[in-house]
Scaffold this active site. Structure first.
Site, PDB file in Angstrom:
ATOM      1  N   ASP A  43      -2.467   5.628  -5.374  1.00  0.00           N
ATOM      2  CA  ASP A  43      -3.426   6.631  -5.843  1.00  0.00           C
ATOM      3  C   ASP A  43      -2.904   7.565  -6.924  1.00  0.00           C
ATOM      4  O   ASP A  43      -3.649   8.427  -7.395  1.00  0.00           O
ATOM      5  CB  ASP A  43      -3.900   7.485  -4.653  1.00  0.00           C
ATOM      6  CG  ASP A  43      -2.776   8.324  -4.077  1.00  0.00           C
ATOM      7  OD1 ASP A  43      -2.857   9.555  -4.157  1.00  0.00           O
ATOM      8  OD2 ASP A  43      -1.812   7.754  -3.555  1.00  0.00           O
ATOM      9  N   PHE A  49       0.833  -1.203   0.000  1.00  0.00           N
ATOM     10  CA  PHE A  49       0.000   0.000   0.000  1.00  0.00           C
ATOM     11  C   PHE A  49       0.863   1.247   0.000  1.00  0.00           C
ATOM     12  O   PHE A  49       1.815   1.359   0.770  1.00  0.00           O
ATOM     13  CB  PHE A  49      -0.899   0.044   1.246  1.00  0.00           C
ATOM     14  CG  PHE A  49      -2.107  -0.851   1.183  1.00  0.00           C
ATOM     15  CD1 PHE A  49      -3.323  -0.370   0.732  1.00  0.00           C
ATOM     16  CD2 PHE A  49      -2.014  -2.174   1.588  1.00  0.00           C
ATOM     17  CE1 PHE A  49      -4.440  -1.201   0.677  1.00  0.00           C
ATOM     18  CE2 PHE A  49      -3.121  -3.014   1.537  1.00  0.00           C
ATOM     19  CZ  PHE A  49      -4.338  -2.525   1.080  1.00  0.00           C
ATOM     20  N   ASP A  50       0.502   2.191  -0.861  1.00  0.00           N
ATOM     21  CA  ASP A  50       1.001   3.543  -0.744  1.00  0.00           C
ATOM     22  C   ASP A  50       0.381   4.148   0.522  1.00  0.00           C
ATOM     23  O   ASP A  50      -0.600   3.610   1.054  1.00  0.00           O
ATOM     24  CB  ASP A  50       0.600   4.333  -2.000  1.00  0.00           C
ATOM     25  CG  ASP A  50       0.914   5.801  -1.883  1.00  0.00           C
ATOM     26  OD1 ASP A  50       2.091   6.128  -1.623  1.00  0.00           O
ATOM     27  OD2 ASP A  50      -0.007   6.620  -2.040  1.00  0.00           O
ATOM     28  N   LEU A  51       0.938   5.265   0.981  1.00  0.00           N
ATOM     29  CA  LEU A  51       0.434   5.866   2.221  1.00  0.00           C
ATOM     30  C   LEU A  51      -0.387   7.125   1.954  1.00  0.00           C
ATOM     31  O   LEU A  51      -1.612   7.114   2.070  1.00  0.00           O
ATOM     32  CB  LEU A  51       1.613   6.174   3.153  1.00  0.00           C
ATOM     33  CG  LEU A  51       1.293   6.896   4.474  1.00  0.00           C
ATOM     34  CD1 LEU A  51       0.206   6.173   5.261  1.00  0.00           C
ATOM     35  CD2 LEU A  51       2.568   7.050   5.303  1.00  0.00           C
TER      36      LEU A  51
END
Length: 228
Positions: free
Chosen positions: A178, A21-23
Site C-alpha cells: 500500500d 502481501f504487506d501487512l
C-alpha cells in the site's frame, strides 16, 4: 517464519504463483494502534504532538526510518524512541487493528486457485505473527517474514528477499502493498507490485512509485494478478 501449508486444489492461472502481501495498511487497518504508540513515543521523548500528516507517514515505513525521517527524532534518540514504542505496542496497541473488508475472501480465493501466499512486512516478525493470529489471518499464509528487533533487517527489499528465499519454487512472484516503499522494495528484486489502493497512501503515490496496477479494493486484486 514458515507455517504449515493449507492443502487447496489448484486452478488454472494462479497455481504455484507466489503472492507476497504487506501487512499494515494492506491486510489490516492498523492506524489506531500505530497512532497510539507514535503519540506515546513522542511524549516519552518530550516531542510535540505529532501532526496528522506525521501520523499518516508513520504507517508503513521501517520503524527507525519513521522516527528519524517522519518525526525528526535525532539519530542518537532513535533507540530510545524504538524502546518506548515497543513497550507500549507490545502492551496492547499491537492488536488495535481491523482486517480490511474483502481481505479474507481474497486470500481464500487465491488459496483455492493454488497460489502460495506469504507476508513480507517491515513490522518486527514476532509482532507480525501475533497480529496475524489475532486477526484470524495467519492460517492463510505459508510463511511470514518481517524485521528483526536489532534493526539489521527492516527494509522492504530485505523482507522480500527472505520471502523469496523461503519459496524458491514459487512462480511469477508479485507483491501486494500500500505504500511507495513496497513498490520500490519489490522492484529491487525485479518483482511487480500491485498497489493496495484501499490503504493510507495519498492519491498518486503508488502509481508514481511504479506500481504495475493499483487495485481500488481487495476484490480487484484477483483480476490484477491476471494482468500482471
Amino acid at each position: 517464519m514458515k507455517i504449515e501449508a493449507v492443502d487447496r486444489g489448484p486452478h488454472q492461472g494462479l497455481a504455484r504463483r507466489l503472492v507476497l502481501f504487506d501487512l499494515d495498511g494492506t491486510l489490516v487497518d492498523s492506524t489506531p494502534g500505530i497512532w497510539s504508540w507514535v503519540r506515546a513515543a513522542a511524549a516519552e521523548l518530550g516531542l510535540p504532538e505529532p501532526t496528522p500528516e506525521q501520523l499518516r507517514g508513520m504507517v508503513g515505513p521501517p520503524l527507525q526510518d519513521g522516527f528519524a525521517l517522519v518525526l525528526g527524532v535525532p539519530v542518537d534518540d532513535v533507540p530510545r524512541a524504538v524502546a518506548a514504542h515497543r513497550a507500549h505496542y507490545a502492551a496492547g496497541a499491537l492488536l488495535d487493528a481491523t482486517v480490511h473488508a474483502g481481505v479474507p475472501a481474497l486470500l481464500a480465493d487465491l488459496l483455492d486457485a493454488g497460489a502460495t501466499l506469504a507476508v513480507a512486512t517491515s513490522k518486527p516478525e514476532p509482532f507480525a505473527v501475533r497480529l496475524l493470529a489475532h486477526a484470524g489471518l495467519l492460517p492463510f499464509f505459508a510463511s511470514v517474514h518481517g524485521a528483526t528487533f536489532d534493526g539489521t533487517v527492516r527494509h522492504k527489499d530485505q523482507v522480500v528477499a527472505a520471502a523469496l528465499a523461503a519459496h524458491p519454487d514459487g512462480e511469477r512472484p508479485v507483491l501486494v502493498g500500500d505504500r511507495a516503499h513496497d513498490v520500490l522494495g519489490a522492484a529491487a528484486h525485479g518483482l511487480p507490485c500491485i498497489g493496495a489502493g484501499w490503504g493510507p497512501a495519498p492519491p498518486g503515490e503508488l502509481a508514481d512509485a511504479g506500481a504495475a496496477v493499483v487495485a481500488a479494493t481487495p476484490a480487484e486484486v484477483r483480476t490484477a494478478l491476471v494482468r500482471v
